[in-house]
Scaffold this motif. Structure first.
Motif, PDB file in Angstrom:
ATOM      1  N   PRO A 198      18.563  -0.586  45.479  1.00 14.95           N
ATOM      2  CA  PRO A 198      18.532  -1.503  46.624  1.00 14.95           C
ATOM      3  C   PRO A 198      18.387  -2.953  46.164  1.00 14.95           C
ATOM      4  O   PRO A 198      17.785  -3.225  45.120  1.00 14.95           O
ATOM      5  CB  PRO A 198      17.309  -1.043  47.409  1.00 14.95           C
ATOM      6  CG  PRO A 198      16.444  -0.345  46.412  1.00 14.95           C
ATOM      7  CD  PRO A 198      17.367   0.271  45.416  1.00 14.95           C
ATOM      8  N   TYR A 199      18.952  -3.881  46.926  1.00 20.26           N
ATOM      9  CA  TYR A 199      18.893  -5.293  46.548  1.00 20.26           C
ATOM     10  C   TYR A 199      18.632  -6.171  47.764  1.00 20.26           C
ATOM     11  O   TYR A 199      18.987  -5.817  48.896  1.00 20.26           O
ATOM     12  CB  TYR A 199      20.200  -5.723  45.877  1.00 20.26           C
ATOM     13  CG  TYR A 199      21.410  -5.720  46.784  1.00 20.26           C
ATOM     14  CD1 TYR A 199      21.717  -6.826  47.591  1.00 20.26           C
ATOM     15  CD2 TYR A 199      22.272  -4.623  46.844  1.00 20.26           C
ATOM     16  CE1 TYR A 199      22.817  -6.829  48.432  1.00 20.26           C
ATOM     17  CE2 TYR A 199      23.385  -4.627  47.677  1.00 20.26           C
ATOM     18  CZ  TYR A 199      23.654  -5.726  48.475  1.00 20.26           C
ATOM     19  OH  TYR A 199      24.739  -5.725  49.316  1.00 20.26           O
TER      20      TYR A 199
ATOM     21  N   ASP B  68      10.368  -8.451  31.623  1.00 19.16           N
ATOM     22  CA  ASP B  68      10.388  -7.526  32.750  1.00 19.16           C
ATOM     23  C   ASP B  68      11.751  -7.501  33.444  1.00 19.16           C
ATOM     24  O   ASP B  68      11.852  -7.531  34.669  1.00 19.16           O
ATOM     25  CB  ASP B  68       9.293  -7.884  33.756  1.00 19.16           C
ATOM     26  CG  ASP B  68       9.026  -6.762  34.751  1.00 19.16           C
ATOM     27  OD1 ASP B  68       9.331  -5.597  34.419  1.00 19.16           O
ATOM     28  OD2 ASP B  68       8.554  -7.050  35.867  1.00 19.16           O
ATOM     29  N   ILE B  69      12.809  -7.464  32.631  1.00 21.62           N
ATOM     30  CA  ILE B  69      14.162  -7.291  33.147  1.00 21.62           C
ATOM     31  C   ILE B  69      14.557  -5.841  32.927  1.00 21.62           C
ATOM     32  O   ILE B  69      14.537  -5.351  31.798  1.00 21.62           O
ATOM     33  CB  ILE B  69      15.152  -8.236  32.439  1.00 21.62           C
ATOM     34  CG1 ILE B  69      14.813  -9.695  32.759  1.00 21.62           C
ATOM     35  CG2 ILE B  69      16.587  -7.916  32.842  1.00 21.62           C
ATOM     36  CD1 ILE B  69      15.595 -10.700  31.944  1.00 21.62           C
TER      37      ILE B  69
ATOM     38  N   ILE C 269      16.568  -8.545  42.884  1.00 16.76           N
ATOM     39  CA  ILE C 269      17.938  -8.970  42.599  1.00 16.76           C
ATOM     40  C   ILE C 269      18.583  -7.937  41.685  1.00 16.76           C
ATOM     41  O   ILE C 269      18.020  -7.578  40.648  1.00 16.76           O
ATOM     42  CB  ILE C 269      17.966 -10.359  41.934  1.00 16.76           C
ATOM     43  CG1 ILE C 269      17.425 -11.418  42.911  1.00 16.76           C
ATOM     44  CG2 ILE C 269      19.381 -10.720  41.485  1.00 16.76           C
ATOM     45  CD1 ILE C 269      17.270 -12.789  42.290  1.00 16.76           C
ATOM     46  N   VAL C 270      19.750  -7.466  42.076  1.00 17.48           N
ATOM     47  CA  VAL C 270      20.516  -6.519  41.261  1.00 17.48           C
ATOM     48  C   VAL C 270      21.743  -7.244  40.717  1.00 17.48           C
ATOM     49  O   VAL C 270      22.453  -7.933  41.460  1.00 17.48           O
ATOM     50  CB  VAL C 270      20.926  -5.276  42.062  1.00 17.48           C
ATOM     51  CG1 VAL C 270      21.874  -4.388  41.243  1.00 17.48           C
ATOM     52  CG2 VAL C 270      19.693  -4.484  42.479  1.00 17.48           C
ATOM     53  N   ILE C 271      21.974  -7.080  39.428  1.00 15.65           N
ATOM     54  CA  ILE C 271      23.129  -7.678  38.755  1.00 15.65           C
ATOM     55  C   ILE C 271      23.984  -6.549  38.214  1.00 15.65           C
ATOM     56  O   ILE C 271      23.516  -5.736  37.403  1.00 15.65           O
ATOM     57  CB  ILE C 271      22.678  -8.606  37.609  1.00 15.65           C
ATOM     58  CG1 ILE C 271      21.814  -9.745  38.161  1.00 15.65           C
ATOM     59  CG2 ILE C 271      23.885  -9.151  36.847  1.00 15.65           C
ATOM     60  CD1 ILE C 271      21.157 -10.591  37.080  1.00 15.65           C
TER      61      ILE C 271
ATOM     62  N   GLY D 117      11.822  -8.457  41.225  1.00 15.85           N
ATOM     63  CA  GLY D 117      12.519  -7.464  40.416  1.00 15.85           C
ATOM     64  C   GLY D 117      13.907  -7.925  40.017  1.00 15.85           C
ATOM     65  O   GLY D 117      14.641  -8.489  40.830  1.00 15.85           O
ATOM     66  N   VAL D 118      14.258  -7.675  38.763  1.00  9.46           N
ATOM     67  CA  VAL D 118      15.597  -7.975  38.256  1.00  9.46           C
ATOM     68  C   VAL D 118      16.129  -6.720  37.583  1.00  9.46           C
ATOM     69  O   VAL D 118      15.550  -6.241  36.597  1.00  9.46           O
ATOM     70  CB  VAL D 118      15.596  -9.148  37.249  1.00  9.46           C
ATOM     71  CG1 VAL D 118      17.015  -9.375  36.701  1.00  9.46           C
ATOM     72  CG2 VAL D 118      15.060 -10.420  37.885  1.00  9.46           C
TER      73      VAL D 118
END
Length: 407
Positions: free
Chosen positions: A101-102, A73-74, A7-9, A31-32
């Motif tokens: 990539p997301y 783990d962010i 996930i990409v924010i 993954g964040v």
């Protein structure tokens, strides 16, 4: 719906950071990545025009402790500006050439302060207030300046006026409206705030506009109004609202709403697969109001960020929380819940406006659409029930009855 691997924010403000933290609170192990243009770790905005500007604190309210992101783990990438979203290939590109990539994407890019389309905006000593650095700069300037002109009589402008008066500055507030906070509160309640500031030494230049900010490379000297009057100043704060940062979303092809925000449904989803938006930029179809609303308040960013985390993980829950904000000015504190139209809704007041201890209710067809408590702190839960339930309450109960028994 399968759980995403990554996930990409985009946006390291309150909405984005709250979403990232909530993902881990819900046990998500994928993954964040959080991309943020500022170099400070995520912080909340209210102290910037309140405690920090007043000098009561030297730090904002950080969203999380400094070690939280590493320990959970962010991947928090500060000073990283996302400049392109490729929906087809599901990649976010940043200005340093990085690719992210997301599987699911959250846009939480927040707002930028509006400026004035007049000469002089670039003169030294003219500032907006949106970031931690803005607030620290302005507070430092309060120690050397003598006269400040604040353009804008909204929440930021009035809170900054209170802070400037505490620091001993001569303060003049300029706005085209007839009273501070008039569009939000209506004439009667806005008058309470105008009198409050007048009693504390603020000068008003209302129902007028700014033609030019006067100064040169040595600094600002004043503000010339549209009627030709020139107000002397060695500091100018422009507080005329904020605009959602939607350029990234628009360039990607996402639909924008009439209010300027990114169109999302009740669950904060855009029309693009696996792309969500939250916070200031989200033009959200709100089930309680039956229409789109876009809210720029602190609580909305926090609550939408927390809520959207569940939907990023596969839930499809609508966001139904009512708007809420608070303000502190001099010895006045207030909380506002709901969404009213003060131009048409009926105002009912419990208490005394002149004493600045009251609750204001805005009713439509007998239903409580919004409520604001001013220096009264005993009825928060009851006000929340009334607003969220759109309860029909008679005037006598609102003004004199037992509010705790309502609903």
């Amino acid at each position: 719906m399968l759980e995403p691997q990554r996930i990409v924010i985009v946006g390291a403000g309150l909405a984005g950071a709250s979403a990232a933290a909530e993902l881990r609170e819900r046990g998500y192990r994928g993954g964040v990545v959080v991309l943020g243009g500022e170099t400070h770790r995520p912080y909340e905005l209210p102290p910037l025009s309140k405690g920090l500007l007043l000098g009561d604190t030297d730090e904002p309210d950080w969203v999380r402790d400094e070690d939280f992101y590493r320990e959970h783990d962010i991947d928090l990438r500060l000073g990283t500006v996302a400049n392109r979203v490729e929906l087809g290939t599901r990649v976010v590109r940043d200005s340093d050439g990085g690719e992210h990539p997301y599987d699911r994407l959250l846009l939480a890019t927040g707002s930028r302060p509006r400026t004035l389309p007049v000469p002089g905006m670039g003169v030294p000593g003219v500032r907006t207030l949106r970031t931690l650095d803005d607030s620290l700069w302005l507070r430092s300037a309060f120690h050397t300046a003598q006269r400040i002109v604040i353009v804008g009589a909204g929440w930021i402008g009035t809170e900054a006026a209170a802070a400037a008066r505490r620091h001993g500055l001569d303060v003049t507030v300029v706005d085209q409206i007839g009273a501070p906070l008039l569009p939000v509160l209506g004439a009667e309640v806005a008058g309470v705030f105008q009198d409050l500031h007048t009693d504390n030494g603020v000068n008003w230049r209302l129902r007028g506009g700014v033609a030019e900010i006067v100064g040169d490379s040595d600094g600002v000297r004043g503000v010339r109004l549209t009627d030709g009057t020139e107000l002397g100043a060695d500091l100018v704060l422009v507080a005329v609202g904020a605009a959602p940062r939607v350029e990234l979303a628009h360039a990607a092809g996402l639909e924008l709403a009439d209010d300027g925000g990114v169109s999302v449904d009740a669950g904060l989803r855009t029309a693009a697969p696996d792309v969500y938006a939250a916070g200031d930029i989200a033009s959200h179809f709100h089930p309680r109001y039956g229409r789109r609303i876009r809210v720029e308040h602190w609580s909305n960013a926090k609550d939408q960020g927390t809520h959207v985390a569940g939907n990023l993980l596969g839930a499809q829950e609508p966001y139904v929380t009512s708007p809420y904000f608070f303000s502190d000015q001099y010895d006045l504190g207030c909380e506002y819940r709901g969404l009213a139209d003060p131009g048409t809704d009926q105002l009912v007041v419990r208490g005394d406006l002149k004493s600045r201890e009251f609750i204001a209710f805005w009713l439509r067809e007998g239903q409580v659409r919004a409520a604001m408590n001013v220096n009264v702190w005993d009825h928060g839960d009851a006000l929340k029930r009334m607003v969220n339930g759109r309860l029909k309450v008679d005037e006598e109960t609102l003004t004199k009855g037992d509010l705790s028994s309502v609903g």
